[in-house]
Design a protein around this motif. Structure first.
Motif, PDB file in Angstrom:
ATOM      1  N   UNK A   1      -7.686   1.236 -61.736  1.00 22.68           N
ATOM      2  CA  UNK A   1      -7.434   0.932 -60.332  1.00 22.68           C
ATOM      3  C   UNK A   1      -8.539   0.011 -59.814  1.00 22.68           C
ATOM      4  N   UNK A   2      -8.147  -0.998 -59.117  1.00 31.63           N
ATOM      5  CA  UNK A   2      -9.117  -1.951 -58.582  1.00 31.63           C
ATOM      6  C   UNK A   2      -9.419  -1.586 -57.130  1.00 31.63           C
ATOM      7  N   UNK A   3     -10.695  -1.299 -56.864  1.00 29.41           N
ATOM      8  CA  UNK A   3     -11.078  -0.847 -55.530  1.00 29.41           C
ATOM      9  C   UNK A   3     -11.285  -1.996 -54.558  1.00 29.41           C
ATOM     10  N   UNK A   4     -11.909  -3.063 -55.019  1.00 29.71           N
ATOM     11  CA  UNK A   4     -12.212  -4.165 -54.116  1.00 29.71           C
ATOM     12  C   UNK A   4     -11.395  -5.386 -54.498  1.00 29.71           C
ATOM     13  N   UNK A   5     -11.116  -6.206 -53.516  1.00 30.59           N
ATOM     14  CA  UNK A   5     -10.364  -7.421 -53.758  1.00 30.59           C
ATOM     15  C   UNK A   5     -11.297  -8.607 -53.573  1.00 30.59           C
ATOM     16  N   UNK A   6     -11.072  -9.605 -54.369  1.00 28.51           N
ATOM     17  CA  UNK A   6     -11.895 -10.810 -54.331  1.00 28.51           C
ATOM     18  C   UNK A   6     -10.978 -11.995 -54.048  1.00 28.51           C
ATOM     19  N   UNK A   7     -11.464 -12.922 -53.276  1.00 32.24           N
ATOM     20  CA  UNK A   7     -10.713 -14.152 -53.016  1.00 32.24           C
ATOM     21  C   UNK A   7     -11.118 -15.171 -54.067  1.00 32.24           C
ATOM     22  N   UNK A   8     -10.126 -15.700 -54.800  1.00 24.63           N
ATOM     23  CA  UNK A   8     -10.399 -16.668 -55.852  1.00 24.63           C
ATOM     24  C   UNK A   8      -9.676 -17.974 -55.544  1.00 24.63           C
ATOM     25  N   UNK A   9     -10.122 -19.038 -56.171  1.00 24.72           N
ATOM     26  CA  UNK A   9      -9.483 -20.337 -55.962  1.00 24.72           C
ATOM     27  C   UNK A   9      -8.147 -20.385 -56.709  1.00 24.72           C
ATOM     28  N   UNK A  10      -7.324 -21.353 -56.348  1.00 24.39           N
ATOM     29  CA  UNK A  10      -6.054 -21.545 -57.043  1.00 24.39           C
ATOM     30  C   UNK A  10      -6.321 -21.895 -58.506  1.00 24.39           C
ATOM     31  N   UNK A  11      -7.353 -22.678 -58.771  1.00 26.56           N
ATOM     32  CA  UNK A  11      -7.706 -23.040 -60.140  1.00 26.56           C
ATOM     33  C   UNK A  11      -8.054 -21.804 -60.966  1.00 26.56           C
ATOM     34  N   UNK A  12      -8.781 -20.862 -60.373  1.00 26.58           N
ATOM     35  CA  UNK A  12      -9.107 -19.621 -61.069  1.00 26.58           C
ATOM     36  C   UNK A  12      -7.848 -18.790 -61.304  1.00 26.58           C
ATOM     37  N   UNK A  13      -6.946 -18.762 -60.324  1.00 25.58           N
ATOM     38  CA  UNK A  13      -5.686 -18.038 -60.479  1.00 25.58           C
ATOM     39  C   UNK A  13      -4.871 -18.633 -61.623  1.00 25.58           C
ATOM     40  N   UNK A  14      -4.880 -19.947 -61.746  1.00 25.12           N
ATOM     41  CA  UNK A  14      -4.154 -20.616 -62.827  1.00 25.12           C
ATOM     42  C   UNK A  14      -4.717 -20.222 -64.190  1.00 25.12           C
ATOM     43  N   UNK A  15      -6.038 -20.095 -64.276  1.00 20.80           N
ATOM     44  CA  UNK A  15      -6.661 -19.670 -65.532  1.00 20.80           C
ATOM     45  C   UNK A  15      -6.296 -18.234 -65.868  1.00 20.80           C
ATOM     46  N   UNK A  16      -6.235 -17.366 -64.868  1.00 18.54           N
ATOM     47  CA  UNK A  16      -5.870 -15.967 -65.104  1.00 18.54           C
ATOM     48  C   UNK A  16      -4.422 -15.874 -65.590  1.00 18.54           C
ATOM     49  N   UNK A  17      -3.536 -16.625 -64.964  1.00 25.56           N
ATOM     50  CA  UNK A  17      -2.117 -16.546 -65.302  1.00 25.56           C
ATOM     51  C   UNK A  17      -1.781 -17.220 -66.625  1.00 25.56           C
ATOM     52  N   UNK A  18      -2.461 -18.299 -66.954  1.00 25.07           N
ATOM     53  CA  UNK A  18      -2.132 -19.037 -68.168  1.00 25.07           C
ATOM     54  C   UNK A  18      -3.080 -18.805 -69.321  1.00 25.07           C
ATOM     55  N   UNK A  19      -4.242 -18.255 -69.045  1.00 26.92           N
ATOM     56  CA  UNK A  19      -5.254 -18.062 -70.077  1.00 26.92           C
ATOM     57  C   UNK A  19      -6.277 -19.184 -70.046  1.00 26.92           C
ATOM     58  N   UNK A  20      -7.429 -18.927 -70.623  1.00 28.36           N
ATOM     59  CA  UNK A  20      -8.504 -19.935 -70.634  1.00 28.36           C
ATOM     60  C   UNK A  20      -8.152 -21.143 -71.495  1.00 28.36           C
ATOM     61  N   UNK A  21      -7.411 -20.912 -72.560  1.00 25.87           N
ATOM     62  CA  UNK A  21      -7.069 -22.004 -73.475  1.00 25.87           C
ATOM     63  C   UNK A  21      -6.027 -22.948 -72.883  1.00 25.87           C
ATOM     64  N   UNK A  22      -5.057 -22.402 -72.145  1.00 25.13           N
ATOM     65  CA  UNK A  22      -3.968 -23.228 -71.598  1.00 25.13           C
ATOM     66  C   UNK A  22      -3.583 -22.736 -70.208  1.00 25.13           C
ATOM     67  N   UNK A  23      -4.455 -22.955 -69.218  1.00 22.61           N
ATOM     68  CA  UNK A  23      -4.117 -22.494 -67.862  1.00 22.61           C
ATOM     69  C   UNK A  23      -2.909 -23.257 -67.326  1.00 22.61           C
TER      70      UNK A  23
END
Length: 75
Positions: free
Chosen positions: A1-23
């Motif tokens: 469970x994640x207690x705190x929320x962090x605001x991230x950039x769209x670029x960071x969101x793209x890396x999370x969704x696509x992976x570091x190798x191919x965001x």
């Protein structure tokens, strides 16, 4: 469970969704926002948008688990 929320950039969101190798590209992210697949970024300044990290991680986790029914898509 994640207690705190962090605001991230769209670029960071793209890396999370696509992976570091191919965001995914930011234009793909914004198409997903328009289609209702991804959360819309909030504007915190004239040239600054941020996305909820918890929301992005939840989408990634659902995609990895193969649970497509929860986001409204047919199997």
């Amino acid at each position: 469970m994640r207690d705190t929320d962090e605001a991230i950039t769209v670029k960071q969101a793209c890396r999370i969704l696509g992976g570091d190798e191919a965001p995914i590209a930011p234009c793909t992210y914004y198409r997903g926002v328009k289609a209702g697949r991804y959360p819309a970024p909030g504007r915190i300044g004239p040239n600054t948008a941020r996305v909820s990290k918890n929301a992005v991680l939840a989408i990634r986790d659902r995609a990895l688990s193969g649970d497509r029914a929860s986001n409204g898509e047919a199997r």
